[in-house]
Scaffold this motif. Structure first.
Motif, PDB file in Angstrom:
ATOM      1  N   ALA A   8       0.826  -1.214   0.000  1.00  0.00           N
ATOM      2  CA  ALA A   8       0.000   0.000   0.000  1.00  0.00           C
ATOM      3  C   ALA A   8       0.857   1.260   0.000  1.00  0.00           C
ATOM      4  CB  ALA A   8      -0.943  -0.002   1.199  1.00  0.00           C
ATOM      5  N   ALA A   9       1.960   1.265   0.723  1.00  0.00           N
ATOM      6  CA  ALA A   9       2.830   2.446   0.768  1.00  0.00           C
ATOM      7  C   ALA A   9       3.426   2.735  -0.614  1.00  0.00           C
ATOM      8  CB  ALA A   9       3.934   2.249   1.804  1.00  0.00           C
ATOM      9  N   ASP A  10       3.828   1.695  -1.333  1.00  0.00           N
ATOM     10  CA  ASP A  10       4.354   1.886  -2.691  1.00  0.00           C
ATOM     11  C   ASP A  10       3.266   2.420  -3.611  1.00  0.00           C
ATOM     12  OD1 ASP A  10       6.816   0.943  -1.880  1.00  0.00           O
ATOM     13  OD2 ASP A  10       6.501  -1.077  -2.686  1.00  0.00           O
ATOM     14  N   CYS A  11       2.048   1.925  -3.420  1.00  0.00           N
ATOM     15  CA  CYS A  11       0.921   2.362  -4.230  1.00  0.00           C
ATOM     16  C   CYS A  11       0.630   3.853  -3.991  1.00  0.00           C
ATOM     17  CB  CYS A  11      -0.297   1.506  -3.900  1.00  0.00           C
ATOM     18  SG  CYS A  11      -1.648   1.680  -5.056  1.00  0.00           S
ATOM     19  N   TYR A  16       0.923   9.634  -5.676  1.00  0.00           N
ATOM     20  CA  TYR A  16       1.461  10.984  -5.474  1.00  0.00           C
ATOM     21  C   TYR A  16       2.249  11.443  -6.695  1.00  0.00           C
ATOM     22  CZ  TYR A  16       0.278  11.607  -0.528  1.00  0.00           C
ATOM     23  OH  TYR A  16      -0.383  11.787   0.652  1.00  0.00           O
ATOM     24  N   ASP A  17       2.985  10.532  -7.282  1.00  0.00           N
ATOM     25  CA  ASP A  17       3.825  10.863  -8.432  1.00  0.00           C
ATOM     26  C   ASP A  17       3.044  11.016  -9.735  1.00  0.00           C
ATOM     27  OD1 ASP A  17       5.988  10.740  -6.713  1.00  0.00           O
ATOM     28  OD2 ASP A  17       6.636   8.747  -7.381  1.00  0.00           O
ATOM     29  N   ASN A  22      -7.204  15.879  -7.040  1.00  0.00           N
ATOM     30  CA  ASN A  22      -8.541  15.275  -6.997  1.00  0.00           C
ATOM     31  C   ASN A  22      -8.472  13.754  -7.177  1.00  0.00           C
ATOM     32  OD1 ASN A  22      -9.901  17.664  -6.531  1.00  0.00           O
ATOM     33  ND2 ASN A  22     -10.106  18.112  -8.719  1.00  0.00           N
ATOM     34  N   GLY A  23      -7.739  13.327  -8.167  1.00  0.00           N
ATOM     35  CA  GLY A  23      -7.601  11.892  -8.409  1.00  0.00           C
ATOM     36  C   GLY A  23      -6.896  11.194  -7.261  1.00  0.00           C
ATOM     37  N   LEU A  28      -6.467   7.369  -2.750  1.00  0.00           N
ATOM     38  CA  LEU A  28      -6.041   7.070  -1.390  1.00  0.00           C
ATOM     39  C   LEU A  28      -7.205   6.572  -0.541  1.00  0.00           C
ATOM     40  CD1 LEU A  28      -3.543   9.986  -0.682  1.00  0.00           C
ATOM     41  CD2 LEU A  28      -3.016   7.608  -1.232  1.00  0.00           C
ATOM     42  N   ASN A  29      -8.377   7.134  -0.730  1.00  0.00           N
ATOM     43  CA  ASN A  29      -9.564   6.645  -0.014  1.00  0.00           C
ATOM     44  C   ASN A  29      -9.890   5.212  -0.413  1.00  0.00           C
ATOM     45  OD1 ASN A  29      -9.984   8.955   1.487  1.00  0.00           O
ATOM     46  ND2 ASN A  29     -11.361   9.877  -0.011  1.00  0.00           N
TER      47      ASN A  29
END
Length: 152
Positions: A8-11, A16-17, A22-23, A28-29
């Motif tokens: 999940a952290a990599d995702c 972010y990148d 908005n997306g 993240l939710n």
């Protein structure tokens, strides 16, 4: 879509990148709401061939008749083939080793009723194996030179 497990952290870093604000919030939710997968970390090990010729897993010390791609006892993936092993410096998880040997000894106790000799011989082998794995091979060699009689 193929099922695969992701970190999940990599995702989140990927989002972010690659996403605008908005997306990103929606993505993240979605990650937060996803159920956790029922997985375990992969254990990586290598085979250890002891001086007595027994092949053992470096993770659980389980014995194997031949070097497979995984350990049949603990499931460790045996993919550390290129590791140079200094047997004297190799760290042994003594708790894991002793727990495994205790289970073997319990089996020897079961066999010793009514077959005392076989049970005692198994117990000797288990103790010798344990001492050898802990680095006391010279002591085991001397012990094996002692004459024994198992009759009661």
């Amino acid at each position: 879509m193929n099922e695969k497990y992701i970190n999940a952290a990599d995702c989140e870093k990927f989002f972010y990148d690659h996403l605008d604000d908005n997306g990103m919030k929606g993505a993240l939710n979605a990650i937060e709401e996803m159920p956790a997968a029922d997985v375990e970390p992969v254990k990586h090990g290598h085979w250890i061939v002891a001086d007595d010729g027994v092949t053992r897993c470096s993770i659980c010390y389980g014995a194997s008749d031949y070097e497979r791609s995984f350990c049949g006892d603990c499931g460790a993936k045996m993919d550390l083939k290129d590791v140079k092993i200094d047997r004297d410096a190799e760290k042994i998880d003594t708790n894991k080793l002793l727990n495994k040997q205790k289970e073997k000894m319990k089996d020897a106790i079961k066999i010793s009723y009514p077959d005392y000799e076989t049970g005692h011989e198994m117990a000797d082998d288990i103790l010798c194996e344990t001492l050898t794995l802990l680095g006391f091979k010279e002591l085991v060699t001397l012990f094996k030179d002692v004459n024994r009689m198992y009759s009661f």
